[in-house]
Write an enzyme that holds these catalytic residues in place. Structure first.
Site, PDB file in Angstrom:
ATOM      1  N   TYR A  20      12.428  37.827 -20.827  1.00 33.54           N
ATOM      2  CA  TYR A  20      12.297  37.550 -19.400  1.00 33.54           C
ATOM      3  C   TYR A  20      13.530  36.933 -18.748  1.00 33.54           C
ATOM      4  O   TYR A  20      13.612  36.874 -17.526  1.00 33.54           O
ATOM      5  CB  TYR A  20      11.058  36.693 -19.154  1.00 33.54           C
ATOM      6  N   PHE A  57      -2.329  31.299 -18.860  1.00 37.55           N
ATOM      7  CA  PHE A  57      -2.968  32.239 -17.944  1.00 37.55           C
ATOM      8  C   PHE A  57      -2.553  33.660 -18.288  1.00 37.55           C
ATOM      9  O   PHE A  57      -2.738  34.567 -17.545  1.00 37.55           O
ATOM     10  CB  PHE A  57      -2.628  31.903 -16.484  1.00 37.55           C
TER      11      PHE A  57
END
Length: 416
Positions: free
Chosen positions: A130, A416
């Site tokens: 990322y 999450f």
């Protein structure tokens, strides 16, 4: 999006609710293919925001997934800032190295910008992926295996005034959530619970217990007011010398030091146990300074939340600064070029402005490193020592680094 002429055409589009099962199955397979418990799958089905989720399709086959929850995240100063929680990112193994992930990241950041959300965050299954999309590691979490048969806890005055009682986790959910909500503005990186997310703390599939008990809960109160709670499981164990049970902490929150100490002391003292297993706690969690022997706690740090500034100006204006800052950043951002260039940040403990400027730059850095420093857990000075930030005006790095710092360690309380 289309691939090479020898390949079938793929299409990137927003998810339809009736496609969720196929989309989610693609995600699970990308993470190994182990089925989730029905209650866990049902929870994430209900939490998925289809209109903020993307799929890459080759005919009727889903070959790529990505979602973005609509969160509000605490930043230094206590503001709750609209933040996209990037999630459920996966690419079918048959379609790797074909630009599927890059196409989803491109569309997703464009969408987040159009929604007016200045920040995107994620937890990375593979951190190396990322950085190229501008996400910087911004928080760490501490885990420990505490030898409670040898380690003692020193507690502050008032701890004995805290009353503890067992309760069914679901029965006291509202009271526990009220405690959590009061804590959110005080620690950067925490997420205000959106409707439905309170159920995550109650998720308790038997397949995830690893031999431990069902979820248990103890509530702390003083003068009739709930001031904290702990959720945990107990895994019985026996060795040649006797009991060797383990307490597995799920989460613990308290409004004051005495409440937190009372809950930790309770966990240390549960009968027939010799280990307290702790995961995902704040880097400055208070128990670390109350234990008699930190070495017997085996603490470990690990990266957790990655931050991406989608709109540099709006993001830097959304937080406050510990000391006054007046600095011009030269920001490099190849993936979101609207952020690239010079920005003047002027701010203090009351607020900030951040606007485009043609003035000479004081500091030069990438948007990835700005994301790492954003919540105050990674110092700009440390990034400078690593060669990630270049100081172009003497003294600018120390000024900005102190201003960006946070009194408390930023922390993401759950994934999450």
């Amino acid at each position: 999006m289309s691939m090479d002429s020898t390949e079938r055409t793929t299409t990137l589009r927003v998810l339809r609710q009736d496609e969720w099962d196929r989309w989610y199955n693609t995600l699970l397979r990308a993470f190994g293919g182990v089925p989730e418990a029905p209650e866990e799958r049902a929870l994430y089905n209900s939490l998925t925001e289809a209109d903020r989720s993307l799929g890459v399709w080759e005919g009727d086959e889903c070959v790529g997934t990505a979602g973005a929850f609509g969160f509000r995240m605490s930043v230094p100063g206590g503001a709750l800032v609209p933040t996209a929680g990037v999630t459920m990112v996966g690419v079918a193994a048959t379609h790797r190295r074909r630009g599927v992930l890059t196409s989803m990241m491109r569309r997703q950041l464009d969408d987040i910008r159009s929604w007016g959300e200045p920040l995107a965050v994620l937890t990375a299954s593979e951190p190396a992926i990322y950085g190229r999309f501008g996400y910087g590691a911004a928080t760490v979490q501490v885990s420990a295996e505490i030898d409670t048969s040898h380690v003692r806890l020193s507690v502050p005055a008032g701890t004995d005034d805290v009353r503890l009682r067992y309760a069914e986790p679901a029965d006291v959910l509202d009271a526990c959530e009220a405690v959590y909500a009061r804590l959110v503005p005080g620690r950067p990186g925490m997420l205000a619970r959106q409707p439905g997310w309170e159920r995550l703390g109650l998720l308790d599939p038997e397949s995830g217990r690893d031999g431990a008990s069902p979820l248990q809960c103890v509530v702390a109160s003083r003068d009739g007011e709930v001031t904290g709670y702990a959720r945990f499981r107990v895994r019985p164990g026996w060795g040649k010398a006797g009991h060797e049970g383990t307490v597995v902490l799920a989460d613990l929150e308290g409004l004051d030091p005495a409440t937190r100490a009372a809950l930790w002391r309770f966990l240390f003292d549960i009968d027939l146990t010799t280990t307290l297993s702790v995961r995902g706690r704040p880097a400055d969690d208070g128990w670390q300074y109350q234990v008699s022997d930190i070495r017997r706690c085996l603490p470990q740090l690990r990266d957790m939340l990655y931050v991406r500034l989608v709109d540099v100006g709006a993001a830097l204006e959304a937080r406050t600064y510990r000391t006054p800052v007046d600095v011009v950043f030269e920001v490099e951002d190849a993936f979101c070029p609207w952020n690239a260039g010079r920005w003047r940040l002027a701010g203090n403990e009351k607020g900030a402005s951040c606007t485009r400027t043609s003035d000479p730059a004081d500091l030069a850095l990438s948007v990835r490193d700005l994301g790492s420093a954003y919540l105050g857990g990674v110092s700009l000075t440390a990034l400078g020592l690593a060669g990630r930030v270049r100081e172009l005006r003497p003294g600018a790095l120390a000024e900005a680094s102190l201003g960006f710092s946070s009194d408390v360690a930023p922390w993401l309380p759950h994934g999450f």
